[in-house]
Design a protein around this motif. Sequence first.
Motif, short mmCIF file in Angstrom:
data_model
loop_
_atom_site.label_atom_id
_atom_site.label_comp_id
_atom_site.label_asym_id
_atom_site.label_seq_id
_atom_site.Cartn_x
_atom_site.Cartn_y
_atom_site.Cartn_z
N SER A 61 0.84 -1.20 0.00
CA SER A 61 0.00 0.00 0.00
C SER A 61 0.87 1.25 0.00
O SER A 61 0.38 2.36 -0.18
N ASP A 62 2.16 1.08 0.16
CA ASP A 62 3.11 2.20 0.19
C ASP A 62 3.98 2.15 -1.07
O ASP A 62 4.64 1.13 -1.34
N GLU A 63 4.00 3.23 -1.81
CA GLU A 63 4.74 3.28 -3.08
C GLU A 63 6.23 3.06 -2.89
O GLU A 63 6.87 2.39 -3.70
N GLU A 64 6.82 3.62 -1.84
CA GLU A 64 8.26 3.49 -1.63
C GLU A 64 8.66 2.05 -1.32
O GLU A 64 9.67 1.56 -1.81
N PHE A 65 7.86 1.36 -0.51
CA PHE A 65 8.13 -0.06 -0.25
C PHE A 65 7.99 -0.88 -1.53
O PHE A 65 8.76 -1.80 -1.78
N ALA A 66 6.98 -0.53 -2.34
CA ALA A 66 6.78 -1.22 -3.62
C ALA A 66 7.99 -1.02 -4.54
O ALA A 66 8.46 -1.96 -5.18
N GLU A 114 -1.82 11.15 -10.17
CA GLU A 114 -0.43 11.59 -10.25
C GLU A 114 0.52 10.48 -9.79
O GLU A 114 1.54 10.22 -10.42
N SER A 115 0.17 9.82 -8.71
CA SER A 115 0.98 8.71 -8.20
C SER A 115 1.03 7.57 -9.21
O SER A 115 2.09 6.96 -9.41
N GLU A 116 -0.10 7.28 -9.82
CA GLU A 116 -0.14 6.20 -10.81
C GLU A 116 0.80 6.48 -11.97
O GLU A 116 1.54 5.61 -12.41
N ILE A 117 0.78 7.70 -12.47
CA ILE A 117 1.66 8.07 -13.58
C ILE A 117 3.12 7.91 -13.18
O ILE A 117 3.93 7.34 -13.91
N LYS A 118 3.47 8.39 -11.99
CA LYS A 118 4.85 8.28 -11.51
C LYS A 118 5.26 6.81 -11.33
O LYS A 118 6.38 6.43 -11.69
N MET A 119 4.38 6.01 -10.78
CA MET A 119 4.71 4.60 -10.55
C MET A 119 4.85 3.86 -11.88
O MET A 119 5.76 3.05 -12.05
N GLU A 134 4.59 -6.07 -17.46
CA GLU A 134 3.17 -5.92 -17.81
C GLU A 134 2.48 -5.22 -16.64
O GLU A 134 2.60 -5.65 -15.49
N ILE A 135 1.77 -4.14 -16.94
CA ILE A 135 1.05 -3.39 -15.91
C ILE A 135 -0.44 -3.52 -16.18
O ILE A 135 -0.90 -3.25 -17.29
N ILE A 136 -1.16 -3.96 -15.16
CA ILE A 136 -2.61 -4.12 -15.26
C ILE A 136 -3.27 -3.17 -14.27
O ILE A 136 -2.88 -3.13 -13.11
N GLN A 137 -4.25 -2.44 -14.73
CA GLN A 137 -5.10 -1.67 -13.83
C GLN A 137 -6.30 -2.53 -13.52
O GLN A 137 -7.03 -2.91 -14.43
N HIS A 138 -6.49 -2.84 -12.25
CA HIS A 138 -7.64 -3.65 -11.87
C HIS A 138 -8.31 -3.02 -10.66
O HIS A 138 -7.74 -2.98 -9.58
N TYR A 139 -9.49 -2.49 -10.89
CA TYR A 139 -10.20 -1.79 -9.83
C TYR A 139 -11.45 -2.52 -9.39
O TYR A 139 -12.28 -1.99 -8.68
#
Length: 111
Positions: free
Chosen positions: A35-40, A61-66, A78-83
């Motif tokens: 749940s934390d971008e830096e740990f990811a 904004e976070s999604e674009i940076k990640m 491969e990046i999947i957006q799953h909501y």
Amino acid sequence: MKKINFLILGKNQSILDILVRLVNANDDWHAIGFSDEEFAKDYFQQNTLDFVLLSSGIDAESEIKMRYFFISQQPEIEIIQHYGGGSGLLRCEILEILEQQRKRKLSENQL
């Protein structure tokens, strides 16, 4: 056969836990959730991954940076957006990408 490795990033802990459980239900897949971008990012840099799954609660904004971070580190990721949409939809999304990869490799081998 090698396991397919996933990093799942999301801000809603209960949904994140469900997604990790659903992915890990497949014997050939292994997922870890953050749940934390830096740990990811730290985990991503230290491990070879096949998929990044972006879940709910990540601001635009976070999604674009990640996305930029993941692709710049490992362009073939491969990046999947799953909501949401249930476990069947997630499984289908993953299997569809795996099938596309298989076809791409076959066509590359025929060249």
